[in-house]
Design a protein around this motif. Structure first.
Motif, PDB file in Angstrom:
ATOM      1  N   TYR A  58       4.842 -10.682   1.561  1.00  0.00           N
ATOM      2  CA  TYR A  58       4.677  -9.482   0.754  1.00  0.00           C
ATOM      3  C   TYR A  58       3.461  -9.591  -0.177  1.00  0.00           C
ATOM      4  N   ALA A  59       2.647  -8.571  -0.171  1.00  0.00           N
ATOM      5  CA  ALA A  59       1.555  -8.420  -1.155  1.00  0.00           C
ATOM      6  C   ALA A  59       1.136  -6.961  -1.080  1.00  0.00           C
ATOM      7  N   SER A  69      -1.756 -10.474   1.876  1.00  0.00           N
ATOM      8  CA  SER A  69      -2.161  -9.071   1.891  1.00  0.00           C
ATOM      9  C   SER A  69      -2.515  -8.633   3.303  1.00  0.00           C
ATOM     10  N   ASN A  70      -3.193  -9.486   4.024  1.00  0.00           N
ATOM     11  CA  ASN A  70      -3.567  -9.124   5.398  1.00  0.00           C
ATOM     12  C   ASN A  70      -2.328  -8.978   6.275  1.00  0.00           C
ATOM     13  N   GLU A  71      -1.357  -9.856   6.090  1.00  0.00           N
ATOM     14  CA  GLU A  71      -0.135  -9.760   6.902  1.00  0.00           C
ATOM     15  C   GLU A  71       0.652  -8.497   6.554  1.00  0.00           C
ATOM     16  N   THR A  72       0.741  -8.209   5.264  1.00  0.00           N
ATOM     17  CA  THR A  72       1.499  -7.015   4.865  1.00  0.00           C
ATOM     18  C   THR A  72       0.786  -5.746   5.344  1.00  0.00           C
ATOM     19  N   THR A  73      -0.542  -5.763   5.245  1.00  0.00           N
ATOM     20  CA  THR A  73      -1.315  -4.613   5.732  1.00  0.00           C
ATOM     21  C   THR A  73      -1.071  -4.413   7.228  1.00  0.00           C
ATOM     22  N   ALA A  74      -1.053  -5.511   7.969  1.00  0.00           N
ATOM     23  CA  ALA A  74      -0.821  -5.403   9.415  1.00  0.00           C
ATOM     24  C   ALA A  74       0.571  -4.820   9.689  1.00  0.00           C
ATOM     25  N   ALA A  75       1.576  -5.255   8.921  1.00  0.00           N
ATOM     26  CA  ALA A  75       2.940  -4.752   9.136  1.00  0.00           C
ATOM     27  C   ALA A  75       3.033  -3.265   8.768  1.00  0.00           C
ATOM     28  N   TYR A  76       2.375  -2.898   7.677  1.00  0.00           N
ATOM     29  CA  TYR A  76       2.387  -1.497   7.224  1.00  0.00           C
ATOM     30  C   TYR A  76       1.681  -0.603   8.258  1.00  0.00           C
ATOM     31  N   GLU A  77       0.533  -1.053   8.745  1.00  0.00           N
ATOM     32  CA  GLU A  77      -0.194  -0.255   9.739  1.00  0.00           C
ATOM     33  C   GLU A  77       0.527  -0.239  11.088  1.00  0.00           C
ATOM     34  N   GLU A  94      -3.015  10.326  12.298  1.00  0.00           N
ATOM     35  CA  GLU A  94      -2.368  11.612  11.995  1.00  0.00           C
ATOM     36  C   GLU A  94      -1.039  11.428  11.261  1.00  0.00           C
ATOM     37  N   ILE A  95      -0.712  10.168  10.948  1.00  0.00           N
ATOM     38  CA  ILE A  95       0.573   9.834  10.303  1.00  0.00           C
ATOM     39  C   ILE A  95       0.327   9.470   8.845  1.00  0.00           C
ATOM     40  N   ILE A  96       0.894  10.247   7.938  1.00  0.00           N
ATOM     41  CA  ILE A  96       0.752   9.981   6.499  1.00  0.00           C
ATOM     42  C   ILE A  96       2.111   9.554   5.962  1.00  0.00           C
ATOM     43  N   PHE A  97       2.145   8.419   5.291  1.00  0.00           N
ATOM     44  CA  PHE A  97       3.388   8.015   4.629  1.00  0.00           C
ATOM     45  C   PHE A  97       3.474   8.706   3.270  1.00  0.00           C
ATOM     46  N   THR A  98       4.610   9.328   3.023  1.00  0.00           N
ATOM     47  CA  THR A  98       4.884   9.996   1.746  1.00  0.00           C
ATOM     48  C   THR A  98       6.097   9.307   1.123  1.00  0.00           C
ATOM     49  N   SER A  99       6.539   9.825  -0.018  1.00  0.00           N
ATOM     50  CA  SER A  99       7.706   9.200  -0.641  1.00  0.00           C
ATOM     51  C   SER A  99       9.014   9.795  -0.117  1.00  0.00           C
ATOM     52  N   PHE A 280      -4.585  10.933   1.796  1.00  0.00           N
ATOM     53  CA  PHE A 280      -3.318  11.481   1.281  1.00  0.00           C
ATOM     54  C   PHE A 280      -2.349  10.393   0.813  1.00  0.00           C
ATOM     55  N   GLU A 281      -2.830   9.169   0.721  1.00  0.00           N
ATOM     56  CA  GLU A 281      -1.940   8.071   0.299  1.00  0.00           C
ATOM     57  C   GLU A 281      -2.505   7.407  -0.957  1.00  0.00           C
ATOM     58  N   ALA A 282      -2.495   8.150  -2.047  1.00  0.00           N
ATOM     59  CA  ALA A 282      -3.042   7.622  -3.305  1.00  0.00           C
ATOM     60  C   ALA A 282      -2.117   6.561  -3.882  1.00  0.00           C
ATOM     61  N   GLY A 283      -2.727   5.523  -4.417  1.00  0.00           N
ATOM     62  CA  GLY A 283      -1.933   4.497  -5.093  1.00  0.00           C
ATOM     63  C   GLY A 283      -1.257   3.561  -4.110  1.00  0.00           C
ATOM     64  N   THR A 284      -0.463   2.655  -4.645  1.00  0.00           N
ATOM     65  CA  THR A 284       0.281   1.735  -3.776  1.00  0.00           C
ATOM     66  C   THR A 284       1.331   2.536  -3.022  1.00  0.00           C
ATOM     67  N   PRO A 285       1.276   2.502  -1.701  1.00  0.00           N
ATOM     68  CA  PRO A 285       2.230   3.305  -0.924  1.00  0.00           C
ATOM     69  C   PRO A 285       3.610   2.649  -0.899  1.00  0.00           C
ATOM     70  N   PRO A 286       4.591   3.306  -0.330  1.00  0.00           N
ATOM     71  CA  PRO A 286       5.925   2.691  -0.183  1.00  0.00           C
ATOM     72  C   PRO A 286       5.865   1.628   0.914  1.00  0.00           C
ATOM     73  N   ILE A 287       5.353   0.461   0.553  1.00  0.00           N
ATOM     74  CA  ILE A 287       5.048  -0.586   1.546  1.00  0.00           C
ATOM     75  C   ILE A 287       6.306  -1.043   2.279  1.00  0.00           C
ATOM     76  N   LEU A 288       7.292  -1.497   1.492  1.00  0.00           N
ATOM     77  CA  LEU A 288       8.511  -2.028   2.109  1.00  0.00           C
ATOM     78  C   LEU A 288       9.240  -0.934   2.882  1.00  0.00           C
ATOM     79  N   GLU A 289       9.267   0.247   2.277  1.00  0.00           N
ATOM     80  CA  GLU A 289      10.016   1.347   2.880  1.00  0.00           C
ATOM     81  C   GLU A 289       9.391   1.768   4.208  1.00  0.00           C
ATOM     82  N   ALA A 290       8.053   1.785   4.252  1.00  0.00           N
ATOM     83  CA  ALA A 290       7.386   2.159   5.510  1.00  0.00           C
ATOM     84  C   ALA A 290       7.660   1.108   6.581  1.00  0.00           C
TER      85      ALA A 290
END
Ligand SMILES: *Cc1c(COP(=O)(O)O)cnc(C)c1O
Length: 413
Positions: A58-59, A69-77, A94-99, A280-290
């Motif tokens: 997690y980062a 950070s690279n691993e978490t980014t890969a999981a999120y993407e 075309e996929i935007i993560f929202t809250s 459309f994803e300002a700020g830290t996104p819902p990383i864990l949730e996504a």
């Protein structure tokens, strides 16, 4: 989406055992959870994906130049790619993560109010919308002078395409409509509705917060401009939703929220914006949730969406048949191909009392207006009870509901 898997009969007891919460009791009775349309329970695969991420890699995403950070980014993407496949989007961009679902409607409403919708422009909605696909458009009515045009639905929640087509004028900018009502469960003829909207030069957004749970969705086949789903109803975490947008529609939209990640360049005088989806994803996104949502969708795909739909159709047929034998129960919504979302009332009893009594028998159902007050008015009621089934429900759960309703009737009658 069609995953091409043959429709098999699911081993529901084994599948249910993947949901730890479903083995707890309620007041010493077997828990019968029939409120999945409000929020679904989570399988072990989702719980594990969340704890694995927190325990191992997690980062914050995107900004880091270090391992975690690279691993978490890969999981999120990777989760973004999983959502794109789930909806059969052309591209993960075309996929935007929202809250959540609600956040996605507000994003489109805000962005279209800047660039596309103004005084006198028309938005078509149906009477069966959830408040989260009504109130953001009321904002445009109040603040921008937009005009809301309401499409009636039948008692079963079905849409008449001629009546729908007759609502368009040269002022129509958008159709915002549920692909499936959270009360009546009837699917909308999405592909035909999208074609009619486009013939009139309007954009079309579908609220798929229910339709995405109960059947396969193919946004390219429907050919919609926007499609909304929400994590917590798809056996994933709360705090995450998805806005799918066709790339040309997304490119036209200015950002909704400002902050980190959504920019290209910021100076003291100017700001330029990143491309979709990051715009459309300002700020830290819902990383864990996504990441959890990605795990949920992979889990669903592993079972097979068609197998889920088939199991739920059997539950629906069973519960409708049993309920129709109870002469003190009134059903709302009997569309042939509806999802197992069953709104009903018990003669002489307030839905809240029905829900409270059922609860004591271990059966959890919802009662109220279901965030759909215009639909309640259309049906001539102020509230209903609602039993909604998910992939983990069984025929035994149907019987528990029926027994509970018989007890309710005895107690109140
Ligand atoms: C639940 C629901 C929403 C709202 O989604 P949230 O993620 O809870 O904000 C919108 N529309 C429908 C049809 C729903 O069922």
């Amino acid at each position: 989406m069609s995953d091409g898997a043959p429709i098999t009969t699911l081993d529901i007891e084994a599948l249910k055992a993947e949901f730890p919460i479903l083995s707890r009791d309620a007041y010493g009775k077997r828990l019968v959870y029939l409120d999945s349309a409000a929020s679904a329970q989570k399988p072990r695969a989702v719980i594990d994906a969340l704890s694995y991420t927190m325990e191992h890699s997690y980062a914050n995403v995107h900004r880091g130049l270090h391992l975690l950070s690279n691993e978490t980014t890969a999981a999120y993407e990777d989760a973004r790619k999983t959502v794109a496949q789930f909806l059969n989007a052309r591209s993960a961009d075309e996929i935007i993560f929202t809250s959540g679902g609600t956040d996605a409607f507000n994003l489109v409403s805000y962005a279209m109010s800047v660039s596309e919708i103004g005084e006198g422009d028309e938005i078509i909605l149906s009477l069966a919308e959830h408040h989260s696909n009504i109130v953001p458009w009321h904002f445009l009515r109040e603040r921008k002078g937009a005009v809301l045009k309401w499409l009636d639905v039948s008692d079963d929640g079905e849409i008449d395409l001629d009546e729908y087509a007759s609502l368009f004028t040269d002022k129509t900018k958008l159709v915002a409509i549920s692909h499936m009502s959270n009360v009546l469960g009837a699917p909308a003829p999405a592909k035909k509705m999208a074609r009619i909207a486009h013939e009139h030069g309007a954009r079309i957004l579908f609220d798929g917060c229910q339709a995405g749970v109960h059947g396969s969705v193919d946004v390219q086949d429907i050919d919609c401009d926007f499609y909304v789903i929400t994590g917590h109803k798809l056996y994933g975490p709360s705090g995450v939703g998805v806005l799918y947008g066709k790339m040309d529609a997304l490119r036209e939209l200015p950002p909704f929220k400002g902050g980190g990640e959504m920019i290209d360049m910021v100076t003291t005088e100017t700001v330029t914006y990143n491309d979709p989806p990051h715009r459309f994803e300002a700020g830290t996104p819902p990383i864990l949730e996504a990441i959890g949502l990605g795990a949920a969708l992979k889990w669903m795909r592993g079972i097979g969406i068609d197998a889920i739909t088939a199991h739920e159709a059997r539950l629906r047929d069973h519960v409708l048949e049993e309920l129709s034998k109870l002469n003190f129960v009134r059903l709302y919504g009997r569309a042939a191909d509806k999802a197992p979302i069953i709104a009903f009332s018990v003669d002489g009893a307030h839905p809240h009392d029905v829900s409270a009594i059922l609860d004591r028998t271990g059966v959890a159902v919802r009662a109220g207006h279901h965030c759909a007050q215009p639909l309640m008015k259309r049906l001539g009621v102020s509230a209903t009870a609602r039993a909604s089934f998910g992939v983990y429900n069984t025929h035994e759960d149907v019987e528990a509901l029926i027994d509970g309703l018989k007890k309710t009737h005895e107690m109140l009658g």
